[in-house]
Design an enzyme around this catalytic site. Structure first.
Site, PDB file in Angstrom:
ATOM      1  N   ASN A  20       0.943  -1.196  -0.100  1.00  0.00           N
ATOM      2  CA  ASN A  20       0.105   0.246   0.014  1.00  0.00           C
ATOM      3  C   ASN A  20       0.884   1.192  -0.134  1.00  0.00           C
ATOM      4  O   ASN A  20       1.875   1.118   0.480  1.00  0.00           O
ATOM      5  CB  ASN A  20      -1.127   0.154   1.313  1.00  0.00           C
ATOM      6  CG  ASN A  20      -0.366  -0.142   2.389  1.00  0.00           C
ATOM      7  OD1 ASN A  20       0.485  -0.801   2.678  1.00  0.00           O
ATOM      8  ND2 ASN A  20      -0.988   0.627   3.467  1.00  0.00           N
ATOM      9  N   GLU A  33      -0.124   5.208   0.833  1.00  0.00           N
ATOM     10  CA  GLU A  33      -0.929   6.246   1.241  1.00  0.00           C
ATOM     11  C   GLU A  33      -0.428   7.864   0.587  1.00  0.00           C
ATOM     12  O   GLU A  33       0.684   8.034   0.060  1.00  0.00           O
ATOM     13  CB  GLU A  33      -0.973   6.397   2.669  1.00  0.00           C
ATOM     14  CG  GLU A  33      -1.396   5.150   3.428  1.00  0.00           C
ATOM     15  CD  GLU A  33      -1.621   5.273   4.851  1.00  0.00           C
ATOM     16  OE1 GLU A  33      -2.155   4.377   5.339  1.00  0.00           O
ATOM     17  OE2 GLU A  33      -0.867   6.033   5.532  1.00  0.00           O
ATOM     18  N   CYS A  48      -4.065   0.454  -2.832  1.00  0.00           N
ATOM     19  CA  CYS A  48      -4.028  -0.600  -2.103  1.00  0.00           C
ATOM     20  C   CYS A  48      -2.857  -1.711  -2.513  1.00  0.00           C
ATOM     21  O   CYS A  48      -2.489  -1.580  -3.538  1.00  0.00           O
ATOM     22  CB  CYS A  48      -5.295  -1.502  -1.863  1.00  0.00           C
ATOM     23  SG  CYS A  48      -6.633  -0.573  -1.177  1.00  0.00           S
ATOM     24  N   GLU A 105      -3.009  -4.670  -3.007  1.00  0.00           N
ATOM     25  CA  GLU A 105      -3.541  -5.795  -3.989  1.00  0.00           C
ATOM     26  C   GLU A 105      -3.432  -4.908  -5.579  1.00  0.00           C
ATOM     27  O   GLU A 105      -3.142  -5.479  -6.566  1.00  0.00           O
ATOM     28  CB  GLU A 105      -4.984  -6.210  -3.861  1.00  0.00           C
ATOM     29  CG  GLU A 105      -5.078  -6.947  -2.688  1.00  0.00           C
ATOM     30  CD  GLU A 105      -5.543  -5.930  -1.351  1.00  0.00           C
ATOM     31  OE1 GLU A 105      -6.095  -6.326  -0.698  1.00  0.00           O
ATOM     32  OE2 GLU A 105      -4.888  -4.761  -1.250  1.00  0.00           O
ATOM     33  N   CYS A 133     -10.161  -5.208   0.471  1.00  0.00           N
ATOM     34  CA  CYS A 133     -11.244  -4.120   0.332  1.00  0.00           C
ATOM     35  C   CYS A 133     -12.298  -4.187  -0.817  1.00  0.00           C
ATOM     36  O   CYS A 133     -12.048  -5.126  -1.691  1.00  0.00           O
ATOM     37  CB  CYS A 133     -10.827  -2.462   0.565  1.00  0.00           C
ATOM     38  SG  CYS A 133     -10.189  -1.984  -1.025  1.00  0.00           S
ATOM     39  N   CYS A 191     -10.841  -3.387  -4.213  1.00  0.00           N
ATOM     40  CA  CYS A 191      -9.722  -4.370  -4.502  1.00  0.00           C
ATOM     41  C   CYS A 191     -10.252  -5.708  -4.975  1.00  0.00           C
ATOM     42  O   CYS A 191     -10.066  -6.518  -5.763  1.00  0.00           O
ATOM     43  CB  CYS A 191      -8.680  -4.736  -3.483  1.00  0.00           C
ATOM     44  SG  CYS A 191      -7.582  -3.190  -3.514  1.00  0.00           S
TER      45      CYS A 191
END
Length: 136
Positions: free
Chosen positions: A46, A48, A57, A59, A90, A93
């Protein structure tokens, strides 16, 4: 029929990349690794951004690496995160994975101690909307 995915290799790749995550705001680092249809393992973490929620993310990073590397489909994926709860993909994803995976694709959820749970994509995203729903 393709051989069963080597989750030990996916675990090692996700565990190795997880500490590299850029998570200065949440301090919640996640790593992911997937097995592409080309037999290669692609990893992501990830990343940010101060302008929440435009981070990426783990993934999504692994999927982007697969596409950039020439892979076209996900044969298996593993998500690695810390904490007492399972770190499952999430919703966004799950849909990203669906773009490149079939409902029966295995999704493993891991923590530092090892694999904690296994699902199929269909279990995580039932009655999904995917590429077959749109004409090409």
């Amino acid at each position: 029929m393709p051989a069963a995915p080597d989750f030990d290799t996916l675990f090692a790749a996700a565990a190795a990349i997880q500490p590299r995550a850029y998570a200065p705001y949440s301090r919640f680092k996640v790593g992911s690794a997937l097995l592409g249809d080309d037999g290669a393992v692609y990893a992501g973490c990830n990343v940010e951004n101060a302008a929440y929620p435009v981070g990426t993310c783990a993934e999504a990073g692994a999927i982007a690496a697969m596409v950039a590397g020439g892979g076209q489909a996900i044969r298996a994926i593993l998500v690695f995160g810390d904490g007492a709860e399972l770190v499952t993909p999430c919703g966004a994803c799950r849909q990203r994975i669906r773009e490149f995976a079939m409902p029966e694709t295995p999704v493993a959820i891991a923590g530092p101690e090892g694999i904690r749970a296994r699902f199929t994509l269909a279990e995580l995203l039932p009655a999904s909307f995917g590429p077959a729903n749109l004409p090409r």
